[in-house]
Scaffold this motif. Sequence first.
Motif, PDB file in Angstrom:
ATOM      1  N   ALA A  63      74.718  37.544  22.737  1.00  0.00           N
ATOM      2  CA  ALA A  63      73.879  36.654  23.546  1.00  0.00           C
ATOM      3  C   ALA A  63      72.435  36.632  23.062  1.00  0.00           C
ATOM      4  CB  ALA A  63      73.944  37.061  25.011  1.00  0.00           C
ATOM      5  N   GLY A  64      71.960  37.753  22.514  1.00  0.00           N
ATOM      6  CA  GLY A  64      70.576  37.786  22.042  1.00  0.00           C
ATOM      7  C   GLY A  64      70.048  39.195  21.968  1.00  0.00           C
ATOM      8  N   PRO A  65      68.833  39.354  21.398  1.00  0.00           N
ATOM      9  CA  PRO A  65      68.257  40.697  21.272  1.00  0.00           C
ATOM     10  C   PRO A  65      67.921  41.335  22.618  1.00  0.00           C
ATOM     11  CG  PRO A  65      66.702  39.022  20.549  1.00  0.00           C
ATOM     12  CD  PRO A  65      68.005  38.323  20.759  1.00  0.00           C
ATOM     13  N   ALA A  66      67.488  40.523  23.578  1.00  0.00           N
ATOM     14  CA  ALA A  66      67.273  40.975  24.959  1.00  0.00           C
ATOM     15  C   ALA A  66      67.794  39.867  25.863  1.00  0.00           C
ATOM     16  CB  ALA A  66      65.797  41.238  25.236  1.00  0.00           C
ATOM     17  N   VAL A  67      68.678  40.203  26.781  1.00  0.00           N
ATOM     18  CA  VAL A  67      69.291  39.193  27.646  1.00  0.00           C
ATOM     19  C   VAL A  67      69.025  39.544  29.099  1.00  0.00           C
ATOM     20  CG1 VAL A  67      71.063  38.673  25.938  1.00  0.00           C
ATOM     21  CG2 VAL A  67      71.530  40.377  27.693  1.00  0.00           C
ATOM     22  N   TRP A  68      68.880  38.525  29.910  1.00  0.00           N
ATOM     23  CA  TRP A  68      68.624  38.713  31.343  1.00  0.00           C
ATOM     24  C   TRP A  68      69.956  38.760  32.089  1.00  0.00           C
ATOM     25  CZ3 TRP A  68      65.324  40.474  34.645  1.00  0.00           C
ATOM     26  CH2 TRP A  68      65.367  40.111  35.995  1.00  0.00           C
ATOM     27  N   LEU A  69      70.132  39.817  32.878  1.00  0.00           N
ATOM     28  CA  LEU A  69      71.327  39.964  33.710  1.00  0.00           C
ATOM     29  C   LEU A  69      70.940  39.676  35.153  1.00  0.00           C
ATOM     30  CD1 LEU A  69      72.836  43.285  32.249  1.00  0.00           C
ATOM     31  CD2 LEU A  69      73.223  40.911  31.483  1.00  0.00           C
ATOM     32  N   PRO A  70      71.170  38.451  35.633  1.00  0.00           N
ATOM     33  CA  PRO A  70      70.690  38.084  36.968  1.00  0.00           C
ATOM     34  C   PRO A  70      71.325  38.885  38.084  1.00  0.00           C
ATOM     35  CG  PRO A  70      72.119  36.369  36.058  1.00  0.00           C
ATOM     36  CD  PRO A  70      71.837  37.321  34.951  1.00  0.00           C
ATOM     37  N   ARG A  71      72.563  39.367  37.888  1.00  0.00           N
ATOM     38  CA  ARG A  71      73.207  40.150  38.945  1.00  0.00           C
ATOM     39  C   ARG A  71      72.491  41.476  39.184  1.00  0.00           C
ATOM     40  NH1 ARG A  71      79.737  39.434  38.685  1.00  0.00           N
ATOM     41  NH2 ARG A  71      79.834  37.412  37.632  1.00  0.00           N
ATOM     42  N   HIS A  72      71.869  42.005  38.134  1.00  0.00           N
ATOM     43  CA  HIS A  72      71.245  43.322  38.247  1.00  0.00           C
ATOM     44  C   HIS A  72      69.724  43.274  38.181  1.00  0.00           C
ATOM     45  CE1 HIS A  72      75.283  44.750  37.866  1.00  0.00           C
ATOM     46  NE2 HIS A  72      75.402  44.330  36.623  1.00  0.00           N
ATOM     47  N   ARG A  73      69.175  42.075  37.958  1.00  0.00           N
ATOM     48  CA  ARG A  73      67.731  41.896  37.923  1.00  0.00           C
ATOM     49  C   ARG A  73      67.081  42.763  36.845  1.00  0.00           C
ATOM     50  NH1 ARG A  73      65.860  39.438  42.885  1.00  0.00           N
ATOM     51  NH2 ARG A  73      67.684  38.913  44.150  1.00  0.00           N
ATOM     52  N   LEU A  74      67.704  42.798  35.706  1.00  0.00           N
ATOM     53  CA  LEU A  74      67.132  43.543  34.589  1.00  0.00           C
ATOM     54  C   LEU A  74      67.551  42.922  33.264  1.00  0.00           C
ATOM     55  CD1 LEU A  74      69.791  45.245  33.522  1.00  0.00           C
ATOM     56  CD2 LEU A  74      69.048  46.919  35.153  1.00  0.00           C
ATOM     57  N   PHE A  75      66.849  43.309  32.215  1.00  0.00           N
ATOM     58  CA  PHE A  75      67.175  42.891  30.867  1.00  0.00           C
ATOM     59  C   PHE A  75      68.113  43.930  30.243  1.00  0.00           C
ATOM     60  CE2 PHE A  75      63.134  40.788  31.657  1.00  0.00           C
ATOM     61  CZ  PHE A  75      63.316  39.538  31.079  1.00  0.00           C
ATOM     62  N   ALA A  76      68.969  43.480  29.352  1.00  0.00           N
ATOM     63  CA  ALA A  76      69.844  44.374  28.607  1.00  0.00           C
ATOM     64  C   ALA A  76      69.568  44.206  27.120  1.00  0.00           C
ATOM     65  CB  ALA A  76      71.307  44.072  28.897  1.00  0.00           C
ATOM     66  N   VAL A  77      69.482  45.322  26.416  1.00  0.00           N
ATOM     67  CA  VAL A  77      69.268  45.329  24.967  1.00  0.00           C
ATOM     68  C   VAL A  77      70.427  46.087  24.338  1.00  0.00           C
ATOM     69  CG1 VAL A  77      67.729  46.034  23.091  1.00  0.00           C
ATOM     70  CG2 VAL A  77      66.771  45.268  25.275  1.00  0.00           C
ATOM     71  N   GLY A  78      71.145  45.430  23.410  1.00  0.00           N
ATOM     72  CA  GLY A  78      72.339  46.041  22.863  1.00  0.00           C
ATOM     73  C   GLY A  78      72.431  46.084  21.354  1.00  0.00           C
ATOM     74  N   ARG A  79      71.448  45.514  20.651  1.00  0.00           N
ATOM     75  CA  ARG A  79      71.484  45.563  19.196  1.00  0.00           C
ATOM     76  C   ARG A  79      70.800  46.834  18.693  1.00  0.00           C
ATOM     77  NH1 ARG A  79      69.979  39.210  17.748  1.00  0.00           N
ATOM     78  NH2 ARG A  79      71.760  38.299  18.894  1.00  0.00           N
ATOM     79  N   TYR A  80      71.376  47.414  17.666  1.00  0.00           N
ATOM     80  CA  TYR A  80      70.943  48.727  17.200  1.00  0.00           C
ATOM     81  C   TYR A  80      69.437  48.804  16.923  1.00  0.00           C
ATOM     82  CZ  TYR A  80      70.214  52.720  14.185  1.00  0.00           C
ATOM     83  OH  TYR A  80      69.714  53.868  13.640  1.00  0.00           O
ATOM     84  N   ALA A  81      68.932  47.903  16.107  1.00  0.00           N
ATOM     85  CA  ALA A  81      67.525  47.981  15.699  1.00  0.00           C
ATOM     86  C   ALA A  81      66.592  47.883  16.897  1.00  0.00           C
ATOM     87  CB  ALA A  81      67.207  46.876  14.690  1.00  0.00           C
ATOM     88  N   ASP A  82      66.962  47.053  17.870  1.00  0.00           N
ATOM     89  CA  ASP A  82      66.112  46.867  19.040  1.00  0.00           C
ATOM     90  C   ASP A  82      66.169  48.065  19.981  1.00  0.00           C
ATOM     91  OD1 ASP A  82      65.464  44.250  18.141  1.00  0.00           O
ATOM     92  OD2 ASP A  82      67.351  43.510  18.978  1.00  0.00           O
ATOM     93  N   VAL A  83      67.362  48.636  20.170  1.00  0.00           N
ATOM     94  CA  VAL A  83      67.485  49.816  21.026  1.00  0.00           C
ATOM     95  C   VAL A  83      66.717  50.981  20.414  1.00  0.00           C
ATOM     96  CG1 VAL A  83      69.089  51.521  21.980  1.00  0.00           C
ATOM     97  CG2 VAL A  83      69.695  49.096  22.005  1.00  0.00           C
ATOM     98  N   ARG A  84      66.886  51.189  19.125  1.00  0.00           N
ATOM     99  CA  ARG A  84      66.209  52.299  18.448  1.00  0.00           C
ATOM    100  C   ARG A  84      64.693  52.140  18.517  1.00  0.00           C
ATOM    101  NH1 ARG A  84      64.712  53.880  13.063  1.00  0.00           N
ATOM    102  NH2 ARG A  84      65.177  56.098  12.681  1.00  0.00           N
ATOM    103  N   ALA A  85      64.197  50.926  18.301  1.00  0.00           N
ATOM    104  CA  ALA A  85      62.754  50.691  18.355  1.00  0.00           C
ATOM    105  C   ALA A  85      62.209  50.953  19.754  1.00  0.00           C
ATOM    106  CB  ALA A  85      62.443  49.259  17.918  1.00  0.00           C
ATOM    107  N   ALA A  86      62.947  50.532  20.777  1.00  0.00           N
ATOM    108  CA  ALA A  86      62.502  50.752  22.151  1.00  0.00           C
ATOM    109  C   ALA A  86      62.488  52.239  22.488  1.00  0.00           C
ATOM    110  CB  ALA A  86      63.403  49.992  23.115  1.00  0.00           C
ATOM    111  N   LEU A  87      63.491  52.975  22.037  1.00  0.00           N
ATOM    112  CA  LEU A  87      63.540  54.413  22.310  1.00  0.00           C
ATOM    113  C   LEU A  87      62.367  55.142  21.669  1.00  0.00           C
ATOM    114  CD1 LEU A  87      67.360  55.092  21.826  1.00  0.00           C
ATOM    115  CD2 LEU A  87      66.085  55.185  23.980  1.00  0.00           C
TER     116      LEU A  87
END
Length: 429
Positions: A63-87
Amino acid sequence: MTLPDPVVGAVARQAARLTERLRPLLPAAPLPAGSDAPVLDLDLYGDAALRDPAATWAAVRDAGPAVWLPRHRLFAVGRYADVRAALKDAETFASGDGVGVHPLANRLGRRTTISADGDAHAARREVLLRSVGARSLAHLKDDVHREAGAVVAELLDAGAFDGVRDFASALPLRIVADLVGVRVPREQLLTWGRATFDGLGTANERGLRALPGALDLWAYGRRLRRDAVVPGGWAASVFDAADAGDITPAEARAMIIDFVAPSLDTTILATAALLHHLATVDGLWARLRAEPDRIPAAVVESVRLSSPIRGFTRGVTRTTTVGGTTVPAGSRVVLLYAAANRDERQFPDPERFDLDRRPATNLGWGNGPHTCVGIHLAKLEMQALLRAMVPTVEAVRTGPPERLENNVLQGIARMPAELVRAGAAGVTP
């Protein structure tokens, strides 16, 4: 020792039923102003997502590098490079307001190491590393390897056994539970840990049913005093740190959660997955017996594939971009380690167990300042079991595994298994 919870349990069950009934009536949260993230209508903590994690992670990554999950009112990040950079960017993706979705769980986690930033996090982490850091574990190696040998010998004699209860849980319960040094039954530690992880998810029925257990652990820590812990144990070490002025007494009591929750469940789940891989990955166990120096790589690759922690959340302190997608300040983001560890952008043929992959890229133990403090202990336990198996086990067999359903943990709940003794007649390696 534990709090009576019939009233709390009844309230949680009623709240769960009410939540499920109201859920269809609640409006989906709109994409926050200023963000250009794609919107993904996915229940990240629902039964369907838990039962088919590969499809869930692929949906988030695609879906994308950061996706909005309206059911949970938060963003989800699931790609390796983006998760690692955020951590690695703990200033922008902060843990101080908790790492769960549920506000109550984040409130209960205050003063723990995982829910801290900056100097407070550094001080608490340093205290934990006095017990579970690589140097601190040196004196345990002989005991762990000796106990691993006993476990393997017992299971060879037993024939059929449960791969989670009898193999994966053996070292954590025989060694680690005692090292924690709190005077409660070992099984109680497992109950508390699993409930705490479940409660870090959303306020679904699963999370609300876990609430009494999570509250019980929190309350136990609140009333814990030095005279109630085992002298010389890990729990005592945090009281020693408080006496020395390194942390406050309130921090010391809360940090018991840091030992109880992460030190058992995650290693048990990783070890169960490793046993399953030994039985199902063609030629893996034969190669490890022939090349035991590859055992550390096998442990790391198994953790990459199994990723016992699905993901933790962070609070975004300032407007930032994730892979070019804007995430506004004040947002909450779930960093999906399990999705990142199967990202084809980082790992060629990511669903395949590859003993020759570069191990340093694994996010199974996190990354950055919040890298799991128990990483060395987990590796020691898992490697010790494999090394104990090399001379005596010719083949590993497992039956169909039953998946664990937990909001934050993932893995195997039960699994029939058998270790076949080397030299047994009729064995096909």
